[in-house]
Design a protein around this motif. Sequence first.
Motif, PDB file in Angstrom:
ATOM      1  N   LEU A 556     103.384  29.528  28.930  1.00  0.00           N
ATOM      2  CA  LEU A 556     105.192  29.697  29.432  1.00  0.00           C
ATOM      3  C   LEU A 556     104.795  30.805  30.777  1.00  0.00           C
ATOM      4  O   LEU A 556     104.431  32.038  30.710  1.00  0.00           O
ATOM      5  CB  LEU A 556     106.110  30.508  28.929  1.00  0.00           C
ATOM      6  N   VAL A 557     106.317  31.304  31.822  1.00  0.00           N
ATOM      7  CA  VAL A 557     106.217  32.050  32.939  1.00  0.00           C
ATOM      8  C   VAL A 557     107.723  32.127  32.350  1.00  0.00           C
ATOM      9  O   VAL A 557     108.317  31.390  32.725  1.00  0.00           O
ATOM     10  CB  VAL A 557     105.819  31.270  34.907  1.00  0.00           C
ATOM     11  N   ASP A 558     107.581  33.586  32.552  1.00  0.00           N
ATOM     12  CA  ASP A 558     108.949  33.971  32.801  1.00  0.00           C
ATOM     13  C   ASP A 558     109.336  35.354  33.192  1.00  0.00           C
ATOM     14  O   ASP A 558     108.089  36.202  34.081  1.00  0.00           O
ATOM     15  CB  ASP A 558     110.074  34.436  31.305  1.00  0.00           C
ATOM     16  N   HIS A 559     110.111  36.476  33.777  1.00  0.00           N
ATOM     17  CA  HIS A 559     110.207  37.528  33.742  1.00  0.00           C
ATOM     18  C   HIS A 559     109.118  38.150  33.355  1.00  0.00           C
ATOM     19  O   HIS A 559     109.238  39.629  34.345  1.00  0.00           O
ATOM     20  CB  HIS A 559     111.238  38.186  33.560  1.00  0.00           C
ATOM     21  N   THR A 560     108.538  38.585  32.699  1.00  0.00           N
ATOM     22  CA  THR A 560     107.440  39.398  31.884  1.00  0.00           C
ATOM     23  C   THR A 560     106.272  38.997  32.708  1.00  0.00           C
ATOM     24  O   THR A 560     104.988  39.925  32.327  1.00  0.00           O
ATOM     25  CB  THR A 560     107.472  39.527  30.493  1.00  0.00           C
ATOM     26  N   GLY A 561     105.598  37.107  32.931  1.00  0.00           N
ATOM     27  CA  GLY A 561     104.786  37.071  33.568  1.00  0.00           C
ATOM     28  C   GLY A 561     104.195  36.343  33.120  1.00  0.00           C
ATOM     29  O   GLY A 561     104.924  35.036  32.590  1.00  0.00           O
ATOM     30  N   THR A 562     102.873  35.766  32.425  1.00  0.00           N
ATOM     31  CA  THR A 562     101.932  34.535  31.920  1.00  0.00           C
ATOM     32  C   THR A 562     101.919  34.745  30.892  1.00  0.00           C
ATOM     33  O   THR A 562     100.940  35.736  30.664  1.00  0.00           O
ATOM     34  CB  THR A 562     101.610  34.039  32.744  1.00  0.00           C
ATOM     35  N   GLN A 563     102.127  34.067  29.823  1.00  0.00           N
ATOM     36  CA  GLN A 563     101.281  33.136  28.690  1.00  0.00           C
ATOM     37  C   GLN A 563     100.952  32.151  28.579  1.00  0.00           C
ATOM     38  O   GLN A 563     101.654  31.122  28.863  1.00  0.00           O
ATOM     39  CB  GLN A 563     103.129  33.827  27.326  1.00  0.00           C
ATOM     40  N   TYR A 564      99.589  32.469  28.218  1.00  0.00           N
ATOM     41  CA  TYR A 564      99.240  30.935  27.255  1.00  0.00           C
ATOM     42  C   TYR A 564      99.115  30.806  26.146  1.00  0.00           C
ATOM     43  O   TYR A 564      99.546  31.104  25.008  1.00  0.00           O
ATOM     44  CB  TYR A 564      97.315  31.510  27.799  1.00  0.00           C
ATOM     45  N   LEU A 565      99.893  29.925  26.051  1.00  0.00           N
ATOM     46  CA  LEU A 565     100.064  29.002  23.993  1.00  0.00           C
ATOM     47  C   LEU A 565      99.630  28.093  23.723  1.00  0.00           C
ATOM     48  O   LEU A 565      99.808  28.266  22.751  1.00  0.00           O
ATOM     49  CB  LEU A 565     102.147  27.951  24.600  1.00  0.00           C
ATOM     50  N   GLY A 566      98.802  27.515  24.605  1.00  0.00           N
ATOM     51  CA  GLY A 566      97.445  26.808  23.823  1.00  0.00           C
ATOM     52  C   GLY A 566      97.599  25.274  24.560  1.00  0.00           C
ATOM     53  O   GLY A 566      97.267  25.250  25.384  1.00  0.00           O
ATOM     54  N   GLN A 567      96.772  24.391  23.203  1.00  0.00           N
ATOM     55  CA  GLN A 567      96.654  23.158  23.615  1.00  0.00           C
ATOM     56  C   GLN A 567      97.573  22.162  23.450  1.00  0.00           C
ATOM     57  O   GLN A 567      98.234  22.326  22.715  1.00  0.00           O
ATOM     58  CB  GLN A 567      95.652  22.484  23.796  1.00  0.00           C
ATOM     59  N   VAL A 568      97.979  21.005  24.504  1.00  0.00           N
ATOM     60  CA  VAL A 568      98.723  19.776  24.216  1.00  0.00           C
ATOM     61  C   VAL A 568      97.672  18.893  24.370  1.00  0.00           C
ATOM     62  O   VAL A 568      96.490  18.172  25.150  1.00  0.00           O
ATOM     63  CB  VAL A 568      99.905  19.770  25.378  1.00  0.00           C
ATOM     64  N   ASP A 569      97.940  18.055  23.766  1.00  0.00           N
ATOM     65  CA  ASP A 569      96.803  16.679  23.145  1.00  0.00           C
ATOM     66  C   ASP A 569      98.114  15.400  24.307  1.00  0.00           C
ATOM     67  O   ASP A 569      98.777  14.933  23.675  1.00  0.00           O
ATOM     68  CB  ASP A 569      96.710  16.219  21.370  1.00  0.00           C
ATOM     69  N   LEU A 570      97.204  15.609  25.238  1.00  0.00           N
ATOM     70  CA  LEU A 570      97.937  14.445  25.964  1.00  0.00           C
ATOM     71  C   LEU A 570      98.153  13.730  25.647  1.00  0.00           C
ATOM     72  O   LEU A 570      99.254  12.588  25.872  1.00  0.00           O
ATOM     73  CB  LEU A 570      97.190  14.608  27.425  1.00  0.00           C
ATOM     74  N   ALA A 571      97.184  13.136  24.695  1.00  0.00           N
ATOM     75  CA  ALA A 571      97.690  11.436  24.412  1.00  0.00           C
ATOM     76  C   ALA A 571      98.892  11.012  23.496  1.00  0.00           C
ATOM     77  O   ALA A 571      99.216  10.465  23.039  1.00  0.00           O
ATOM     78  CB  ALA A 571      96.185  10.649  23.524  1.00  0.00           C
ATOM     79  N   THR A 572      98.385  12.285  22.106  1.00  0.00           N
ATOM     80  CA  THR A 572     100.153  12.471  21.286  1.00  0.00           C
ATOM     81  C   THR A 572     101.337  13.382  21.154  1.00  0.00           C
ATOM     82  O   THR A 572     101.301  13.026  20.974  1.00  0.00           O
ATOM     83  CB  THR A 572      98.864  12.780  19.419  1.00  0.00           C
TER      84      THR A 572
END
Length: 592
Positions: A556-572
């Motif tokens: 997530l990139v916003d005015h405060t910077g960047t935050q890693y949110l985790g992983q998404v299973d691309l298949a599901t």
Amino acid sequence: MFDPIADEFDVDQTLDRGAAARAAENAAQVELILVALHYADLNAVVQPPPGGEIVPGIERLRVFGGEGCPPLAEFCAMEFGGRLGMSHGAAAAYLGEALALRHRFPKTFAQVLAGKAEPWRARQVARACLSLSLVAAGIVDDRVSGIINKVTPARLGRIVAAAKMQADPEKAKADAELFARQRGVWLGRANEHGTKSVIARTAAGDANRLDAAVEELAEILALCGDTDSHQQRRAKALGLLADPAAALELRSHGRRKAARSTSSAAGPASPVRPVDPGDTKLNAPAEAIAEASTDANANVSASASASASACATVDASARADGDTSADGGACADANVSRGGRPDADLSASRHVGADPQLAARGQSKELEDDLHEDGVDEDSEDSEDGVDEDVSLDRLLADIKYRSARRAPHTVYVHITDTALAAGEGVARVEGIGPMLVSQLKELIAHEHVVLKPVIDLREQISVDAYEAPQRIREWIKLRYPTPMVPWATTETTLSTDLDHVRPFTKNGPPGQTSTTNLSPVTRLPHNAKTHGGWRNTLLPDGSIEWISPRGARYLVDHTGTQYLGQVDLATGVFTASRPPPSVTLRLAEGS
């Protein structure tokens, strides 16, 4: 779980704990280098494009670490940097340094693995020798591998520089010539106190002349009542040189003031000699005076060696007084004329000393001659330009700058709330500088001819039907997004930054696809990675951007910077929390 330091530790035990922490830090750095190498080995190929069509911006193999290193898939640095909290540029540099250690500096790398060389020092060597051939890099490796942990970083840098010259003299000569062609002047980043650094790379002679001009103006400021420190006055003087006409007028004012001080100290002034109509010296034609003055102010820069250069950093902040002569000075070349006659060279051949009265005591005769040549009567109540000699310094500078002929246009974007504007205090944000106190805005725009433009309302939505964004949309995007909206961005958005259509632009599609609600500033590599490398992004209602990498990492990139949110299973499409790091330490394969 963090093990806190015991309160009962004595000095020796505390130092032992610090040494153990440093050793653990080095071990972690070694492991990160091994991770980078393993990741590089997994990304040494590029998947062919669908249909085999080669188009601009498509992913390609790229060598990051110099000659002798295997190439990597170009977009892999973005995935690596995203997970490690680095910009894609920093990630590419790190991967290159790791590969260079393994393939170009094997002896130094062996020292790192054995715990006899700090990893950051080894990476410093690899980075400094990036442009060397594989053979030359091997010579440097032989020279530094045994001492890399025995000398200070500064000395290590000098040793590496000398080893590079010895390893490839022709390359060193070509680099020197290239460096001479890379002279220029750059602005550094502003700090939170509203100051910037000016970085200049110029011929040594020009740097010395500028230093003399800065020093002279600094002493004139002191003569006119400026009580700031010597270096603070030098910073002000550099700013004055940005307006040559104002600097020239202040210099003339200071010389008149010095001459007046000399006359006062010497007692009653001598009677003025009546003008003799037959005096050919006093009635010399103006053309002859101009010619003589031009000859006296001939360009002296030709005497400077063409190959000599100096790199200097001039900090425009208010610093403590100190000797920075070893650093040289920034560069400004200006031929200033006034009243149709070239005036004395601002970079005077003499160097005014630290004593504000030195000009008056040691150079009174020269000042007197100059003043007579300029047609200035040092006994008059006011100067020829109508400025009272005893006026305050602030009023003097305001009057001089207001009359200055310089009117170079410059746009300043100021973000300020109505409350701060009404109160005259608070915090404002200035594009290209950052946060500033409202009271500092006077310093930023004082004495300038200010033209107020209508406020750009960032709540307004602008759109056009064409693919290319017009200037007014680019300006809106620049103000709305100060930095590119990509993970871990480090640069600033400019009017030339790439603009990404978050929802792809389609020919013959609906009108208004190029709009402030569908554009996001991006740097070139992430732009290509989205177009050709499987990265996806979504513009959220609050203006933030969600990015998903080809491997399912969410940012997530916003005015405060960047935050890693985790992983998404691309298949599901199912979101999963970040996987814990593996507990097994990676080891180099046999023969690596």
